[in-house]
Design a protein around this motif. Structure first.
Motif, short mmCIF file in Angstrom:
data_model
loop_
_atom_site.label_atom_id
_atom_site.label_comp_id
_atom_site.label_asym_id
_atom_site.label_seq_id
_atom_site.Cartn_x
_atom_site.Cartn_y
_atom_site.Cartn_z
N THR A 1 8.54 29.25 -16.72
CA THR A 1 8.92 29.35 -15.31
C THR A 1 9.31 30.77 -14.94
O THR A 1 8.88 31.29 -13.91
N LEU B 1 7.56 33.45 -12.38
CA LEU B 1 8.28 34.05 -11.26
C LEU B 1 8.21 35.57 -11.30
O LEU B 1 7.98 36.22 -10.27
N SER C 1 2.87 28.99 -4.84
CA SER C 1 2.94 30.45 -5.01
C SER C 1 2.65 31.16 -3.69
O SER C 1 3.28 32.19 -3.38
N GLU D 1 9.17 35.72 -0.51
CA GLU D 1 9.40 37.01 -1.16
C GLU D 1 9.40 38.13 -0.14
O GLU D 1 10.26 39.03 -0.17
N LEU E 1 12.67 38.85 -5.35
CA LEU E 1 13.00 37.91 -6.43
C LEU E 1 14.22 37.08 -6.08
O LEU E 1 14.32 35.91 -6.47
N VAL F 1 12.94 34.13 -4.04
CA VAL F 1 12.09 33.26 -4.84
C VAL F 1 12.91 32.48 -5.86
O VAL F 1 12.70 31.27 -6.05
N ALA F 2 13.84 33.14 -6.51
CA ALA F 2 14.67 32.47 -7.52
C ALA F 2 15.48 31.34 -6.92
O ALA F 2 15.61 30.25 -7.51
N VAL G 1 13.08 28.30 -6.06
CA VAL G 1 12.62 27.58 -7.24
C VAL G 1 13.78 26.85 -7.91
O VAL G 1 13.61 25.72 -8.40
N SER H 1 11.72 22.33 -12.90
CA SER H 1 10.89 23.37 -12.29
C SER H 1 9.49 22.82 -12.04
O SER H 1 9.09 21.82 -12.64
#
Length: 282
Positions: A145, A149, A215, A222, A258, A261-262, A265, A275
């Motif tokens: 995962t 990422l 994605s 992002e 990031l 995105v983190a 997720v 995940s």
């Protein structure tokens, strides 16, 4: 005779060279710590979280750090360390209560706005960092995962930069980030789709288009994260969050995408039972 290079071209080439050297140094460190997992990944992320809090405090407090800034650094790093040792709920309490108290202290000692920025900065540095450690701790899919990422964010940034430079065209949000274009957004989305598809194939997901689609959506998140940090820097009249990384600016400048995105997720993993690489596995 060859004519001498223009000063602007020389400066751009020098800046690009510094960026490449810095990336070549950072990538093995990040990927090595990620591969080894806890405690190496936890320690690296804790250090990064502390430096993110430091940069945020300097950015929003006219260069001053003070006791508030040092406390923000300690809270962000402590939350990450607690997460690495399995104390996720305690880490969230530390961030929530500690960040609120710091915001109150800054509000009373400086201004209500200063208090709000201190509170937001503690969460901005701590929560995504906590998420990165929590996601990595999954023994089944944590490593895969995080690799997905990291390469996703790197691909988005690289493809967006390349498309923006090569194609140009209309600006995306010129009032916030004059250099970003719609072509760059499309390029970043294309880069994300490629990484999503490759990651799905690499991990053996039965339907690679699910991860490819996710994605693509994360590419938008992002870019939104990037724009948010740009808006904060513009609000305070700052070009880079710091000069810690030669050619790249600061840590916040490198992880702004990031961060978003983190969190997304991690939310998927929290409410979806794991995940995407684990939930969609055969």
């Amino acid at each position: 005779m060859t004519s001498p290079a223009a000063p602007g071209a020389t400066s751009a080439a020098h800046s690009l060279a510094r960026r490449i050297v810095a990336a070549l140094i950072m990538m093995p460190v990040v990927l090595g710590a990620l591969w080894l997992g806890h405690p190496y990944w936890t320690i690296l992320v804790a250090i990064a979280a502390g430096m993110m809090a430091w940069e945020w405090r300097r950015l929003t407090a006219a260069g001053a750090v003070g006791a508030i800034g040092w406390a923000m650094m300690a809270l962000a790093a402590l939350a990450v360390l607690l997460t690495g040792f399995g104390e996720v709920r305690l880490a969230l309490w530390v961030l929530g209560v500690g960040g609120s108290l710091l915001g109150l202290a800054a509000g009373l000692g400086e201004s209500p706005a200063g208090g709000g920025w201190a509170w937001l900065g503690t969460l901005y540095a701590g929560l995504p960092s906590l998420a990165l450690v929590w996601l990595r701790d999954d023994p089944a899919s944590g490593l895969a995962t995080l690799l997905w990422l990291l390469f996703l964010v790197w691909a988005i940034d690289t493809a967006a930069y390349a498309a923006g430079k090569l194609i140009g065209g209309p600006k995306l949000v010129p009032r916030i980030s004059p250099s970003k274009t719609w072509a760059g957004l499309a390029g970043g989305a294309a880069g994300a789709a490629i990484i999503g598809y490759l990651a799905a194939r690499w991990t053996g997901l039965p339907d690679p288009w699910l991860l490819t689609g996710l994605s693509l959506l994360l590419a938008l998140a992002e870019q939104a994260g990037d724009l948010f940090e740009s808006a904060v820097k513009r609000r305070f009249g700052v070009k880079d969050s710091s000069g810690l990384i030669p050619g790249h600016g600061g840590i916040l400048d490198r992880v702004d995408g990031l961060v978003a995105v983190a969190l997304i997720v991690a939310g998927f993993a929290l409410w979806g039972g794991g995940s995407p690489l684990a939930v969609w596995a055969p």
